[in-house]
Design a protein around this motif. Sequence first.
Motif, PDB file in Angstrom:
ATOM      1  N   UNK A   8       0.839  -1.195   0.000  1.00 58.97           N
ATOM      2  CA  UNK A   8       0.000   0.000   0.000  1.00 58.97           C
ATOM      3  C   UNK A   8       0.873   1.243   0.000  1.00 58.97           C
ATOM      4  N   UNK A  11       2.363   1.898  -3.455  1.00 58.89           N
ATOM      5  CA  UNK A  11       1.370   2.410  -4.401  1.00 58.89           C
ATOM      6  C   UNK A  11       1.072   3.880  -4.101  1.00 58.89           C
ATOM      7  N   UNK A  15       1.819   7.086  -6.542  1.00 63.12           N
ATOM      8  CA  UNK A  15       0.689   7.922  -6.928  1.00 63.12           C
ATOM      9  C   UNK A  15       0.930   9.374  -6.534  1.00 63.12           C
ATOM     10  N   UNK A  27      -3.698   8.210  -1.153  1.00 64.82           N
ATOM     11  CA  UNK A  27      -4.265   7.112  -0.359  1.00 64.82           C
ATOM     12  C   UNK A  27      -5.744   6.921  -0.694  1.00 64.82           C
ATOM     13  N   UNK A  28      -6.461   8.045  -0.824  1.00 69.10           N
ATOM     14  CA  UNK A  28      -7.887   7.970  -1.151  1.00 69.10           C
ATOM     15  C   UNK A  28      -8.082   7.279  -2.506  1.00 69.10           C
ATOM     16  N   UNK A  29      -7.258   7.666  -3.497  1.00 68.21           N
ATOM     17  CA  UNK A  29      -7.375   7.084  -4.838  1.00 68.21           C
ATOM     18  C   UNK A  29      -7.055   5.593  -4.809  1.00 68.21           C
ATOM     19  N   UNK A  30      -5.992   5.226  -4.103  1.00 65.36           N
ATOM     20  CA  UNK A  30      -5.573   3.831  -4.070  1.00 65.36           C
ATOM     21  C   UNK A  30      -6.623   2.966  -3.350  1.00 65.36           C
ATOM     22  N   UNK A  31      -7.171   3.489  -2.237  1.00 65.68           N
ATOM     23  CA  UNK A  31      -8.206   2.729  -1.526  1.00 65.68           C
ATOM     24  C   UNK A  31      -9.446   2.574  -2.404  1.00 65.68           C
ATOM     25  N   UNK A  32      -9.724   3.613  -3.206  1.00 66.84           N
ATOM     26  CA  UNK A  32     -10.851   3.512  -4.137  1.00 66.84           C
ATOM     27  C   UNK A  32     -10.628   2.362  -5.121  1.00 66.84           C
ATOM     28  N   UNK A  33      -9.418   2.292  -5.672  1.00 62.35           N
ATOM     29  CA  UNK A  33      -9.107   1.213  -6.624  1.00 62.35           C
ATOM     30  C   UNK A  33      -9.271  -0.156  -5.970  1.00 62.35           C
ATOM     31  N   UNK A  34      -8.896  -0.263  -4.697  1.00 65.01           N
ATOM     32  CA  UNK A  34      -9.004  -1.546  -3.995  1.00 65.01           C
ATOM     33  C   UNK A  34     -10.452  -1.996  -3.858  1.00 65.01           C
ATOM     34  N   UNK A  35     -11.367  -1.018  -3.819  1.00 66.03           N
ATOM     35  CA  UNK A  35     -12.783  -1.368  -3.679  1.00 66.03           C
ATOM     36  C   UNK A  35     -13.424  -1.717  -5.012  1.00 66.03           C
TER      37      UNK A  35
END
Lengths: 205, 205
Positions: A8, A11, A15, A27-35
């Motif tokens: 994480x 990534x 980013x 972090x917000x973008x990466x967590x979005x991708x994870x969902x």
Amino acid sequence: MDFSSKLLEQAVDEMSQLPGIGKRTALRLVLHLLKQPEAQTQNLASALTKLRSEIKLCKNCFNISDTELCDICANPARNEELVCVVEDIRDVMAIENTGQYRGHYHVLGGKISPMDGVGPSQLNIHPLIEKVKAGKVEEIIFALSSTLEGDTTNFYIFKQLEGTKIKTSTIARGISVGDELEYADEVTLGRSIANRVPFESSLKG
Amino acid sequence: MDFSSKLLEQAVDEMSQLPGIGKRTALRLVLHLLKQPEAQTQNLASALTKLRSEIKLCKNCFNISDTELCDICANPARNEELVCVVEDIRDVMAIENTGQYRGHYHVLGGKISPMDGVGPSQLNIHPLIEKVKAGKVEEIIFALSSTLEGDTTNFYIFKQLEGTKIKTSTIARGISVGDELEYADEVTLGRSIANRVPFESSLKG
């Protein structure tokens, strides 16, 4: 930030190298991708990798293109004797959107900026001079932004073209259509008076 | 937008699927990558792909982790009988940053939100109930945001826990340290008076 996962963290680090994207946004973008479904991340990754490795610049105008010669340069209906000098592809897109320009472009890829370590040799200036000296161009329109760097770049190219019979012009600076005079800055207002145009020509649209 | 390149268009399309990133910003980001060394794009793409395919959730608390059990759950110095229920990993990071919490977490992965089609079964609620029923937990701290969705989720879990002897609490709502009373909303101010604490305990910092 203290991450519970190295993957994480990596990534988010990558980013956040993008301009205007801080660690929190990354972090917000990466967590979005994870969902999202895994395909979305794969599509994004492969689109970026493919673009970066396969992208071509038009050999004539240095516009971004999938082919050797971009659609504009390859279009015989366009006037190749008129060349509009711009900074990057976004300017090409903006001018194309007006639907009012039928000439060619020349994309410099930036502006001369000693502060950022950008000199004339890093830009696509030499091929432009060659094109002019080969006698293929009648008029050059400078359409760089009117900053110190833009003016410097314009002037550098202008000096390089001394001795040729090329016609040079810059796009008109003035009050935006629909803007109130009282809010305009003095330089723009001053220029718009100095470079006034016959009233009849303003009626054309 | 009218792109001169399909590759560019695809990359911009994928990039603009990220939340809060429109077409224009996506184009700016992609053009930035094109100006950087190719390695940067490759690193970004591979970090995202790797994260998406290899990421694990801690089997105990559902925090994002590279290992089966996250660092917090694996740490014997932490109190596993105290469980703080949060929405996502960002909340874990925020609470960890305070350095004042020594218990475990339970990451729900979202809030119950019928409007967005998120029901209890999509969240990690069931494992939390199981953990409590197995008698491993003494107190649960609800730390979801105090929105309609957060309150609904808290209440749903609370109802599921009926019949167990578990202690439940929520984090204190009140005026932020350093904030002016006059700008606080009434609900917060009201709650901060109702839930006032002995003066001596405020001296601890």
